[in-house]
Design a protein around this motif. Structure first.
Motif, PDB file in Angstrom:
ATOM      1  N   ASP A 175      45.484  48.257  33.876  1.00 28.03           N
ATOM      2  CA  ASP A 175      44.362  47.608  33.827  1.00 28.03           C
ATOM      3  C   ASP A 175      44.296  48.067  32.098  1.00 28.03           C
ATOM      4  O   ASP A 175      43.804  49.411  32.201  1.00 28.03           O
ATOM      5  CB  ASP A 175      43.538  48.212  34.449  1.00 28.03           C
ATOM      6  N   LEU A 176      42.862  47.141  32.048  1.00 27.61           N
ATOM      7  CA  LEU A 176      42.464  48.105  31.118  1.00 27.61           C
ATOM      8  C   LEU A 176      40.720  48.076  31.684  1.00 27.61           C
ATOM      9  O   LEU A 176      39.616  47.508  31.990  1.00 27.61           O
ATOM     10  CB  LEU A 176      42.183  46.643  29.634  1.00 27.61           C
ATOM     11  N   ALA A 185      33.694  42.397  28.595  1.00 23.98           N
ATOM     12  CA  ALA A 185      32.936  42.796  29.804  1.00 23.98           C
ATOM     13  C   ALA A 185      33.163  41.812  30.564  1.00 23.98           C
ATOM     14  O   ALA A 185      33.134  42.002  32.000  1.00 23.98           O
ATOM     15  CB  ALA A 185      31.824  44.201  29.492  1.00 23.98           C
ATOM     16  N   GLU A 186      32.384  40.481  30.981  1.00 24.26           N
ATOM     17  CA  GLU A 186      32.094  39.922  31.694  1.00 24.26           C
ATOM     18  C   GLU A 186      33.214  38.932  31.639  1.00 24.26           C
ATOM     19  O   GLU A 186      33.518  38.006  32.416  1.00 24.26           O
ATOM     20  CB  GLU A 186      31.272  38.905  31.233  1.00 24.26           C
ATOM     21  N   ALA A 263      33.472  48.681  32.557  1.00 20.32           N
ATOM     22  CA  ALA A 263      34.507  47.583  33.187  1.00 20.32           C
ATOM     23  C   ALA A 263      35.674  47.222  33.085  1.00 20.32           C
ATOM     24  O   ALA A 263      36.536  47.876  32.083  1.00 20.32           O
ATOM     25  CB  ALA A 263      33.851  46.070  32.746  1.00 20.32           C
ATOM     26  N   ARG A 264      36.560  46.588  34.460  1.00 22.25           N
ATOM     27  CA  ARG A 264      37.805  46.898  34.190  1.00 22.25           C
ATOM     28  C   ARG A 264      38.638  45.226  34.516  1.00 22.25           C
ATOM     29  O   ARG A 264      37.691  44.816  34.788  1.00 22.25           O
ATOM     30  CB  ARG A 264      38.157  47.846  35.451  1.00 22.25           C
ATOM     31  N   LEU A 265      39.732  45.270  33.769  1.00 23.64           N
ATOM     32  CA  LEU A 265      39.606  44.095  33.604  1.00 23.64           C
ATOM     33  C   LEU A 265      41.783  44.003  33.462  1.00 23.64           C
ATOM     34  O   LEU A 265      42.513  44.982  32.895  1.00 23.64           O
ATOM     35  CB  LEU A 265      39.963  43.059  31.828  1.00 23.64           C
ATOM     36  N   PRO A 266      42.163  43.067  35.110  1.00 23.68           N
ATOM     37  CA  PRO A 266      43.544  43.009  34.624  1.00 23.68           C
ATOM     38  C   PRO A 266      43.760  42.279  33.282  1.00 23.68           C
ATOM     39  O   PRO A 266      43.320  41.274  33.057  1.00 23.68           O
ATOM     40  CB  PRO A 266      43.639  41.825  35.373  1.00 23.68           C
TER      41      PRO A 266
END
Length: 313
Positions: A175-176, A185-186, A263-266
């Motif tokens: 993940d990023l 982040a959102e 924030a953690r993003l796929p």
């Protein structure tokens, strides 16, 4: 004519072949370089052929040496099978199992597997050690561990390496992570190209598998990451990101400390690392090792069932 060969000397030759220097092989075997050289001279006398030749500051095996290593790999695999078969005739006395792996594998795979084994088999004593992939394979080859949990890497673990048996344990996407106030982040997901111009937090080249994986993924996305800070421990990585010093990749199963505001993003183009459990070829027939592999595979299946959408933090 060869009448007898000391199998321990064949093991020394295998490690010199793997590392390309007598000094590196000596480090793995906890011997002095002069002791390793002596073992190799004795082996050359036993076989009646030259086994090594200089290659700059390193050494390489002669054609005869390479042929002998091929036979040595087969001999050691058969010995592991013999040990496994003999263990089946044992009287049920206590057994021990040594396992090692890279840091996040210890946390998310080896520790749960060891706990499962302890709960289901009170006769089995399990020892866990933290080792990066290359060192874990060295310990495995030297007989200091029974199972090494590693990241598949063609340079560290060639697919045609006959010394090791391997079992897939986990295919894990990355993940990023970005600072909490970052424009991404959102969002629900991202692609690597979204952070092509950002400073990055990465492990130093050669320190672990993450650097090569991240650079290759970014290259496939059309850019080279601009590395501003180096960190390998994921808590350190997330701390640097939380302080606004860059962006980073983190494995899906790696936890981010609660105090780190990120924030953690796929990622739609997420790189994936393939985690394997390696044994000496033939060793998976030994009952304790077979139970250890089964426990690791179950731990991997449990991790794979985690939600695809990671926690926002």
């Amino acid at each position: 004519m060869i009448e007898s060969v000391d199998l321990r000397r064949l093991q020394v030759l295998r490690l010199v072949h793997r590392h390309g220097t007598v000094t590196a092989a000596a480090d793995v075997l906890h011997l002095t370089p002069s002791a390793v050289s002596h073992q190799l001279r004795q082996l050359a006398r036993e076989t009646g052929v030259a086994l090594l030749e200089p290659d700059g500051r390193r050494v390489r095996l002669t054609a005869a040496g390479r042929a002998l290593v091929t036979h040595a790999d087969a001999l050691h695999a058969n010995w592991e099978r013999a040990r496994a078969e003999l263990a089946a005739y044992a009287d049920g006395s206590a057994e021990s199992l040594h396992m090692c792996g890279f840091p996040s594998a210890v946390a998310r795979l080896l520790a749960p597997a060891a706990a499962r084994l302890r709960a289901t088999d009170t006769r089995l004593t399990v020892h866990v050690a933290e080792e990066e992939t290359a060192a874990g394979l060295d310990r495995l080859l030297a007989g200091e561990t029974d199972i090494a949990v590693v990241v598949l890497d063609g340079s560290t673990l060639p697919l045609d390496d006959a010394k090791f048996g391997r079992r897939p344990v986990l295919a894990e996407p990355f993940d990023l992570i970005v600072p909490a106030g970052h424009p991404l982040a959102e969002r629900d997901e991202a692609v690597l190209g979204d952070v092509a111009d950002e400073p990055w937090v990465l492990a130093a080249a050669g320190s672990c598998d993450l650097y090569e994986l991240a650079v290759a993924a970014c290259s496939a996305a059309g850019f080279t990451p601009r590395v501003a800070h180096h960190a390998r421990d994921y808590a350190a990585v997330s701390a640097l990101v939380a302080c606004g010093l860059g962006v980073a990749l983190i494995p899906r199963t790696a936890a981010v400390p609660a105090l780190h505001d990120v924030a953690r993003l796929p990622l739609r183009d997420a790189p994936t690392r393939h985690v394997l459990a390696c044994v000496r070829l033939g060793g998976d027939r030994r009952p304790a090792i077979a139970r250890g592999l089964a426990a690791l595979e179950e731990a991997g299946r449990e991790l794979a069932r985690l939600p695809e959408r990671p926690d926002r933090r």
